[in-house]
Design an enzyme around this catalytic site. Sequence first.
Site, PDB file in Angstrom:
ATOM      1  N   ASP A 104       0.842  -1.197   0.000  1.00  7.94           N
ATOM      2  CA  ASP A 104       0.000   0.000   0.000  1.00  7.94           C
ATOM      3  C   ASP A 104       0.875   1.244   0.000  1.00  7.94           C
ATOM      4  O   ASP A 104       2.020   1.223   0.462  1.00  7.94           O
ATOM      5  CB  ASP A 104      -1.010  -0.005   1.155  1.00  7.94           C
ATOM      6  CG  ASP A 104      -0.405  -0.450   2.473  1.00  7.94           C
ATOM      7  OD1 ASP A 104       0.810  -0.702   2.530  1.00  7.94           O
ATOM      8  OD2 ASP A 104      -1.161  -0.542   3.458  1.00  7.94           O
ATOM      9  N   GLU A 115      -5.625   3.679   3.905  1.00  6.13           N
ATOM     10  CA  GLU A 115      -6.042   4.308   5.167  1.00  6.13           C
ATOM     11  C   GLU A 115      -7.513   4.729   5.147  1.00  6.13           C
ATOM     12  O   GLU A 115      -8.124   4.897   6.189  1.00  6.13           O
ATOM     13  CB  GLU A 115      -5.164   5.530   5.471  1.00  6.13           C
ATOM     14  CG  GLU A 115      -3.694   5.194   5.717  1.00  6.13           C
ATOM     15  CD  GLU A 115      -3.451   4.466   7.037  1.00  6.13           C
ATOM     16  OE1 GLU A 115      -4.418   4.298   7.803  1.00  6.13           O
ATOM     17  OE2 GLU A 115      -2.306   4.059   7.288  1.00  6.13           O
TER      18      GLU A 115
HETATM   19 ZN    ZN Z   1      -2.464   2.895   9.020  1.00  9.51          ZN
HETATM   20 ZN    ZN Z   2      -0.920   0.841   7.390  1.00 10.82          ZN
END
Ligand code: ZN
Ligand code: ZN
Length: 415
Positions: A81, A151
């Site tokens: 990510d 997030e």
């Molecule tokens: Zn996070």
């Molecule tokens: Zn994270």
Amino acid sequence: MTAHPETTGPADPARLDTERMHRIYRHLHANPELSMKEYATADFIEAELDDLDIAHFRCAGTGVVGVVHNGEGPVVAFRADTDALPIREETGLEYASEAVGTLDDGTEVPVMHGCGHDTHITSALTAARVLVSDLDAWSGTLVLVFQPGEETAVGARAMVDDGLWNRAPRPDVVLGQHVMSLPAGAVTVSHGAAMSMADSLKVTVYGRQAHGSQPQASVDPIVLGASIVTRLQTIVSRELDPRSPAVITCGTFHAGFKENIIPGKAEFTLNIRTFEPEVRDQVLAAVHRVITGEAAVSNAPEPLIEELYRFPQCYNDPDEAARVEAALRAGLGEDRVSEGVPDMGSEDFGELSETIDVPSVYWFFGGFDPVDGEPPSNHSPYFAPVMEPTLATGARAAITGILAYLGAGNDRSGD
Ligand code: ZN
Ligand code: ZN
């Protein structure tokens, strides 16, 4: 195909281009971007993939997918990510972020890689560099998924909706990892749940507004809301099997403007964490029942319950987790790897495998000097992983996890 002895295998630390790895990390750490706005980060990743001659495409705007075809064998997807957080960095690091970003509502905020996703990108790019430089050591297809918007729990879904698995080879397994407040060099793998599911709700309860001196003319939404918030805590303590963990948190509560006015409504938000789908269903049903039930006994109108976001299950298939853990023990050393316990945090990683019904494995690696006291948690303004052995561990764990499926000599007949 060449059989490599253990000491010279692709996960050997000597294979890592440490200088380049550190340069990548410093650059990413100093240049964080908010969720779904990872424009420069995506450009940077693409430039690195170009340098490695890895074919790639954009997905969901700022998502980048690289594909390495290397002969016969399974397809492994490895996900990193890429987003950062609206936090003012207080680490004092020489490469600390001074970046600012703009939230969707127009607010300008400081931005920091406060969850360590910069270590994830760096590990994935470093692993890719080692693997493409040693194509004889493995065979199969590697799909590198650089996912935006973790997030905010939208990135994985956005990539799937943008045709991720129609445009990239459909994987047999999806792998991922996260840096945590563990000792640097350590890796933990849980068998079963890796992280909790999360559901966030916004609740509006309606009353009848009146003068503060005339409660008989009102339906008081503050008293109603307070009853709900209190009673919600009995779901975990009085309704659930105590062996099934769950958390119900009321994180905000807003009502009224003045002490002598009973307001017309109250608004609050809830965050709910569970591990098992059945428990999640049970808790959500109970939450709805308590909210509407308390409104009914208060003689109030029907409340409004809205879903803000949902994090799916992050579940390690036990067989696949055992396979990856064994590979990590062999590749990184027995003393570095242990079976972990599920984390109460949440992740949208599971979305990538859940939608195509393939197994996934998600492990944690440490980022902190164990003699340096209590490490800051993820999302702290002081979250500052030590560069080594954190980055080497992240990269080697990525290589090892991938080669647990694609490595030469792996018996893949059982897949
Ligand atoms: Zn996070
Ligand atoms: Zn994270």
